[in-house]
Scaffold this active site. Structure first.
Site, PDB file in Angstrom:
ATOM      1  N   GLY A  86       0.830  -1.209   0.000  1.00 18.61           N
ATOM      2  CA  GLY A  86       0.000   0.000   0.000  1.00 18.61           C
ATOM      3  C   GLY A  86       0.864   1.258   0.000  1.00 18.61           C
ATOM      4  CG  LEU A  87       0.305   6.242  -0.001  1.00 16.61           C
ATOM      5  CD1 LEU A  87       1.118   6.674  -1.211  1.00 16.61           C
ATOM      6  CD2 LEU A  87      -0.892   7.175   0.184  1.00 16.61           C
ATOM      7  CB  VAL A  88       1.202   4.086   4.695  1.00 19.55           C
ATOM      8  CG1 VAL A  88       2.022   4.235   5.964  1.00 19.55           C
ATOM      9  CG2 VAL A  88       0.310   5.294   4.489  1.00 19.55           C
TER      10      VAL A  88
ATOM     11  CB  SER B 142      -7.098  13.711  10.049  1.00 22.22           C
ATOM     12  OG  SER B 142      -7.378  13.522   8.682  1.00 22.22           O
TER      13      SER B 142
ATOM     14  CE  LYS C 187      -7.283   2.776   9.891  1.00 20.39           C
ATOM     15  NZ  LYS C 187      -6.041   1.975   9.949  1.00 20.39           N
TER      16      LYS C 187
ATOM     17  CB  THR D 200      -2.933  15.201   7.792  1.00 19.64           C
ATOM     18  OG1 THR D 200      -3.948  16.055   7.320  1.00 19.64           O
ATOM     19  CG2 THR D 200      -1.711  15.262   6.876  1.00 19.64           C
TER      20      THR D 200
ATOM     21  CG  HIS E  25      -7.714   9.198  -0.401  1.00 21.25           C
ATOM     22  ND1 HIS E  25      -7.128   7.972  -0.199  1.00 21.25           N
ATOM     23  CD2 HIS E  25      -8.554   9.373   0.647  1.00 21.25           C
ATOM     24  CE1 HIS E  25      -7.590   7.451   0.925  1.00 21.25           C
ATOM     25  NE2 HIS E  25      -8.466   8.274   1.457  1.00 21.25           N
TER      26      HIS E  25
ATOM     27  CD1 TRP F 175     -15.825  14.279  -8.686  1.00 24.42           C
ATOM     28  CD2 TRP F 175     -15.402  13.010  -6.904  1.00 24.42           C
ATOM     29  NE1 TRP F 175     -15.620  13.003  -9.126  1.00 24.42           N
ATOM     30  CE2 TRP F 175     -15.365  12.201  -8.053  1.00 24.42           C
ATOM     31  CE3 TRP F 175     -15.166  12.421  -5.653  1.00 24.42           C
ATOM     32  CZ2 TRP F 175     -15.087  10.838  -7.993  1.00 24.42           C
ATOM     33  CZ3 TRP F 175     -14.894  11.077  -5.592  1.00 24.42           C
ATOM     34  CH2 TRP F 175     -14.855  10.283  -6.753  1.00 24.42           C
TER      35      TRP F 175
ATOM     36  NE  ARG G 297     -10.810  16.684   3.171  1.00 29.99           N
ATOM     37  CZ  ARG G 297     -11.979  17.276   3.405  1.00 29.99           C
ATOM     38  NH1 ARG G 297     -12.027  18.493   3.904  1.00 29.99           N
ATOM     39  NH2 ARG G 297     -13.107  16.640   3.155  1.00 29.99           N
TER      40      ARG G 297
HETATM   41  O1  GFB Z   1      -9.547  12.689  -0.665  1.00 34.60           O
HETATM   42  P1  GFB Z   1     -10.985  12.575  -0.338  1.00 34.60           P
HETATM   43  O2  GFB Z   1     -11.743  11.505  -1.014  1.00 34.60           O
HETATM   44  O3  GFB Z   1     -11.074  12.426   1.220  1.00 34.60           O
HETATM   45  O4  GFB Z   1     -11.726  13.955  -0.734  1.00 34.60           O
HETATM   46  P2  GFB Z   1     -11.700  13.130   2.510  1.00 34.60           P
HETATM   47  C1  GFB Z   1     -11.254  15.205  -0.333  1.00 34.60           C
HETATM   48  C2  GFB Z   1     -12.087  16.317  -0.966  1.00 34.60           C
HETATM   49  O5  GFB Z   1     -11.755  16.380  -2.362  1.00 34.60           O
HETATM   50  C3  GFB Z   1     -13.600  16.160  -0.893  1.00 34.60           C
HETATM   51  C4  GFB Z   1     -12.945  16.470  -3.136  1.00 34.60           C
HETATM   52  O6  GFB Z   1     -14.168  17.419  -0.647  1.00 34.60           O
HETATM   53  C5  GFB Z   1     -13.953  15.686  -2.298  1.00 34.60           C
HETATM   54  O7  GFB Z   1     -15.277  16.004  -2.683  1.00 34.60           O
HETATM   55  N1  GFB Z   1     -12.679  15.935  -4.476  1.00 34.60           N
HETATM   56  C6  GFB Z   1     -12.668  16.662  -5.634  1.00 34.60           C
HETATM   57  C7  GFB Z   1     -12.370  14.665  -4.809  1.00 34.60           C
HETATM   58  N2  GFB Z   1     -12.419  15.888  -6.699  1.00 34.60           N
HETATM   59  C8  GFB Z   1     -12.217  14.640  -6.213  1.00 34.60           C
HETATM   60  C9  GFB Z   1     -11.885  13.398  -6.825  1.00 34.60           C
HETATM   61  O8  GFB Z   1     -11.722  13.274  -8.022  1.00 34.60           O
HETATM   62  N3  GFB Z   1     -11.731  12.319  -6.005  1.00 34.60           N
HETATM   63  C10 GFB Z   1     -11.895  12.406  -4.649  1.00 34.60           C
HETATM   64  N4  GFB Z   1     -11.715  11.315  -3.884  1.00 34.60           N
HETATM   65  N5  GFB Z   1     -12.233  13.568  -4.035  1.00 34.60           N
HETATM   66  C11 GFB Z   1     -11.220  10.771   3.419  1.00 34.60           C
HETATM   67  C12 GFB Z   1     -11.993   9.682   4.059  1.00 34.60           C
HETATM   68  O9  GFB Z   1     -12.034  11.880   3.399  1.00 34.60           O
HETATM   69  O10 GFB Z   1     -10.069  11.122   4.104  1.00 34.60           O
HETATM   70  C13 GFB Z   1     -11.120   8.554   4.453  1.00 34.60           C
HETATM   71  O11 GFB Z   1     -13.017   9.271   3.182  1.00 34.60           O
HETATM   72  C14 GFB Z   1      -9.792   8.972   5.051  1.00 34.60           C
HETATM   73  O12 GFB Z   1     -11.818   7.805   5.375  1.00 34.60           O
HETATM   74  C15 GFB Z   1      -9.154  10.111   4.295  1.00 34.60           C
HETATM   75  O13 GFB Z   1      -9.964   9.356   6.372  1.00 34.60           O
HETATM   76  C16 GFB Z   1      -7.937  10.660   4.976  1.00 34.60           C
HETATM   77  O14 GFB Z   1     -10.636  13.979   3.120  1.00 34.60           O
HETATM   78  O15 GFB Z   1     -12.991  13.826   2.270  1.00 34.60           O
END
Ligand code: GFB
Length: 314
Positions: free
Chosen positions: A14-16, A109, A141, A165, A180, A203, A210
């Protein structure tokens, strides 16, 4: 943990986990033990117990988990809860019952309340409701970190309990739906550039904030923490570098070399509005990340292109 320690890295593909293995190798640790999923299914309690009773690692990095972005978390809540509970319970329990001296557990986080005071201190744990898009993963977690704390309380078993984070880096999952945000955007911008597209869709509103940390910086922090005389309770591991999703998208576009328009699809969820860790506890002990976000994104993009994870990849 010294250079002769027998160290098991769970989740080394995996990544980590891959970043931890790279880091340990670079520092000269001679006995790094890994198992693929085909060799050892960490959700299988009996198999995990046999592995630990035979191999008896001195130190364990528990980097194996079912992970994914906002869409994957919302789509497979049962798997995110069940698989993570199983993996961490099996590994933590068998490790300590078979002589492991110290284990590193990785939280996230998202274990902190959705509306926690920012930057989020370690003592915000369990002070409010979770963000619904990832509460299943977060509950697993939280149970894992509590299992580590319970082991310490009851048996004196020492764990580093790290709360990273949002992470990114080489070897990440670049799937368009389940990834992600960083790998998702790298791939989307890359494909748009190759196709000569005029716009790329992001999205959500672009407004969520973040904090991002490169996986190699996390690996560096974890090895640093494993070598400290005391483990402490929880330790946040952040970069302190906070950006909006819109700013992130502009940076990825620049790194990739896409100069078209960015379109925000507000029908997709934003998730938690802000998630910035207070990492002062770790900083006070002398650790800091080495890469800026832009450097880390450029390095990750180079890896993505070189590893040919282009349009044809899954
Ligand atoms: O990275 P992400 O899926 O994780 O999304 P979270 C971060 C933000 O990016 C959200 C936006 O506001 C998404 O709507 N976003 C924009 C996108 N475009 C995209 C895209 O193409 N793909 C994705 N994935 N997001 C995760 C948790 O939350 O954080 C996990 O679901 C974990 O459980 C991780 O804890 C660290 O930060 O929202």
């Amino acid at each position: 943990m010294d250079l002769d320690s027998r160290i098991f890295v769970a989740g080394h593909r995996g990544l980590v986990g891959a970043a931890i293995v790279r880091h340990l190798a670079a520092e000269g640790f001679a006995h790094v033990i890994t198992r693929t999923r085909a060799e050892l299914d960490l959700t299988d309690q009996a198999a995990v117990e046999v592995f630990f009773s035979e191999v008896r690692p001195d130190h364990v990095f528990l980097a194996a988990a079912r992970v994914g972005g906002i869409h994957a978390n919302s789509t497979w809540p049962a798997e995110f809860l069940r698989d993570n509970l199983a993996i961490q319970t099996n590994v933590i329990d068998s490790a300590f019952r078979n002589g492991t001296r110290r284990l590193a557990f990785l939280g996230s986080s998202c274990i902190y309340p959705k509306l926690a005071e920012q930057p989020i201190r370690e003592d915000a744990l369990l002070t409010g409701p979770l963000e619904p898009t990832n509460e299943w993963y977060a509950i697993a977690k939280i149970a894992g970190l509590k299992l580590c704390q319970a082991h310490r309380l009851q048996y004196g078993h020492e764990s580093v309990i790290a709360m990273p984070t949002n992470l990114y880096g080489p070897g990440d999952n670049f799937h368009p739906e389940t990834s992600h945000v960083v790998p998702g955007l790298i791939r989307r911008f890359h494909e748009a550039k190759l196709a000569g597209a005029r716009s790329v869709t992001i999205w959500g509103t672009g407004m969520p904030l973040r904090e991002f940390l490169h996986a190699d910086d996390l690996a560096d922090a974890l090895v640093f923490l494993m070598r400290q005389p005391e483990c402490g309770e929880l330790t946040n591991v952040g970069s302190g570098e906070e950006v909006s999703i819109a700013e992130l998208a502009r940076t990825v576009a620049r790194v990739v070399g896409f100069d078209g328009e960015l379109v925000f699809d507000a029908t997709k969820p934003d998730g938690t509005p802000r998630k910035l860790l207070d990492s002062s506890r770790l900083r006070a002990s002398g650790w800091k990340p080495r890469r800026s976000l832009e450097e880390g994104l450029a390095e990750t993009y180079r890896w993505f292109v070189e590893s040919r994870q282009g349009p044809e990849a899954t």
